[in-house]
Motif scaffolding. Structure first.
Motif, short mmCIF file in Angstrom:
data_model
loop_
_atom_site.label_atom_id
_atom_site.label_comp_id
_atom_site.label_asym_id
_atom_site.label_seq_id
_atom_site.Cartn_x
_atom_site.Cartn_y
_atom_site.Cartn_z
N ALA A 192 0.84 -1.19 0.00
CA ALA A 192 0.00 0.00 0.00
C ALA A 192 0.88 1.25 0.00
O ALA A 192 2.07 1.20 0.35
CB ALA A 192 -0.93 0.00 1.21
N GLU A 193 0.28 2.36 -0.39
CA GLU A 193 0.98 3.65 -0.39
C GLU A 193 0.05 4.72 0.15
O GLU A 193 -1.11 4.82 -0.25
CB GLU A 193 1.44 4.01 -1.80
N VAL A 194 0.57 5.53 1.07
CA VAL A 194 -0.17 6.67 1.62
C VAL A 194 0.55 7.93 1.17
O VAL A 194 1.73 8.12 1.48
CB VAL A 194 -0.25 6.60 3.16
N GLN A 195 -0.15 8.78 0.44
CA GLN A 195 0.49 9.98 -0.09
C GLN A 195 0.72 11.01 1.01
O GLN A 195 0.18 10.91 2.12
CB GLN A 195 -0.34 10.55 -1.23
N PRO B 220 -6.22 -0.96 2.59
CA PRO B 220 -6.05 -2.34 2.10
C PRO B 220 -4.73 -2.55 1.36
O PRO B 220 -4.09 -1.59 0.93
CB PRO B 220 -7.24 -2.52 1.14
N PRO B 221 -4.32 -3.80 1.19
CA PRO B 221 -3.13 -4.09 0.38
C PRO B 221 -3.27 -3.57 -1.04
O PRO B 221 -4.38 -3.50 -1.58
CB PRO B 221 -3.07 -5.63 0.38
N TYR B 222 -2.14 -3.16 -1.62
CA TYR B 222 -2.03 -2.80 -3.04
C TYR B 222 -2.70 -1.48 -3.40
O TYR B 222 -2.76 -1.12 -4.57
CB TYR B 222 -2.61 -3.90 -3.95
N ILE B 223 -3.21 -0.73 -2.41
CA ILE B 223 -4.00 0.46 -2.68
C ILE B 223 -3.18 1.71 -2.36
O ILE B 223 -2.43 1.75 -1.39
CB ILE B 223 -5.30 0.45 -1.84
N LEU C 42 -5.66 1.62 -7.36
CA LEU C 42 -4.74 0.48 -7.31
C LEU C 42 -3.32 0.96 -7.59
O LEU C 42 -3.07 1.71 -8.54
CB LEU C 42 -5.16 -0.58 -8.33
N ASN C 43 -2.38 0.48 -6.79
CA ASN C 43 -0.99 0.91 -6.91
C ASN C 43 -0.26 0.03 -7.93
O ASN C 43 0.59 -0.79 -7.58
CB ASN C 43 -0.31 0.84 -5.54
N THR C 44 -0.59 0.21 -9.19
CA THR C 44 -0.05 -0.67 -10.23
C THR C 44 1.46 -0.52 -10.39
O THR C 44 2.15 -1.50 -10.68
CB THR C 44 -0.74 -0.39 -11.58
#
Length: 252
Positions: free
Chosen positions: A160-163, A173-176, A188-190
């Motif tokens: 996951a990534e938090v800006q 959630p995972p991958y978001i 989605l964090n493609t």
């Protein structure tokens, strides 16, 4: 090399090839593994266990007492291998029987704080100025950008990534990727999925699942079942479903 101007408690255990710069404080009941580097004015307080190859920059405090009224003395802070703590990090010990735990190969930027009982996985980056509340669970390969505030009891899933400049008050959630002042938009964090070697077929499944969950109103279970019926099963889908299911149970 250990500077003569540093203080090391008589009950501290120091590994081999550890560099301790001038004016470092190391308390009793501290364990420091091999090949660590501790820079000037850093403090490592009782109850802290450091693995191998960690770098602690100037002014950081590892093992501070929990920052709440009910704190019951120093608990445990358990840190793995090859982590970097930049200037003026404050990592508190656990309390009430729950240790603060940090895995391997994580990066903590300058002026961050991590509160008691928080768990951090492996290869996670928390950038400068972030504040992480008590009892959070931050998984592997997470990116939390500058000056973000994470409320207590928040879980942030794998990749996951938090800006930057977010206030995170709900689980990620995972991958978001989440962003905005209240972390109220997500996608989605493609990019990070591809960088981590996740197959393109799995990314397509995750994209379809996120579309159905966040934009079409399906429940996580129904969305995953629809995607699996069309595209087949996926380990990444199961991890996303488990995380979202655990969140719903916890919020009831």
């Amino acid at each position: 090399m250990i500077s003569l101007t540093s203080y090391i408690g008589p009950k501290a255990r120091i590994g081999r090839n550890v560099e301790i710069a001038p004016f470092v404080y190391i308390g009793d009941e501290v364990e420091i593994g091999d090949n660590c580097e501790i820079m000037p004015y850093a403090s490592i307080l009782p109850g802290t266990m450091l693995g191998r190859g960690n770098r602690i920059f100037a002014g950081s405090i590892l093992g501070a007492a929990p920052m709440h009224r009910e704190e019951n003395g120093h608990g445990r802070l358990i840190i793995g291998n090859d982590n970097i703590f930049r200037e003026n990090c404050v990592i508190t010990t656990g309390s009430f029987g729950r240790a603060t735990r940090i895995g391997n190969s994580n990066y903590f930027g300058a002026d961050i704080s991590v509160q008691s009982g928080t768990l951090v996985g492996n290869r996670t980056t928390i950038q400068a100025g972030c504040k992480i509340g008590e009892r959070c669970e931050i998984a592997n390969v997470v990116l939390i950008q500058h000056m973000t505030l994470v409320d207590p009891d928040i879980s942030i899933g794998t990749l996951a990534e938090v800006q930057a400049l977010c206030h995170v008050g709900k689980k990620v959630p995972p991958y978001i990727t989440v962003g905005g002042p209240s972390a109220d938009f997500c996608l989605l964090n493609t990019l990070r999925l591809r960088q981590s070697g996740v197959p393109e077929e799995a990314i397509v499944r995750l994209r379809m699942a996120c579309l159905q969950i966040y934009h079409c109103g399906y429940t996580p279970h129904a969305a995953v079942k629809r995607i699996e019926a069309k595209y087949g099963e996926s380990e990444e889908l199961h991890l996303l479903l488990k995380f979202l299911s655990d969140v719903r149970v916890a919020e009831r």
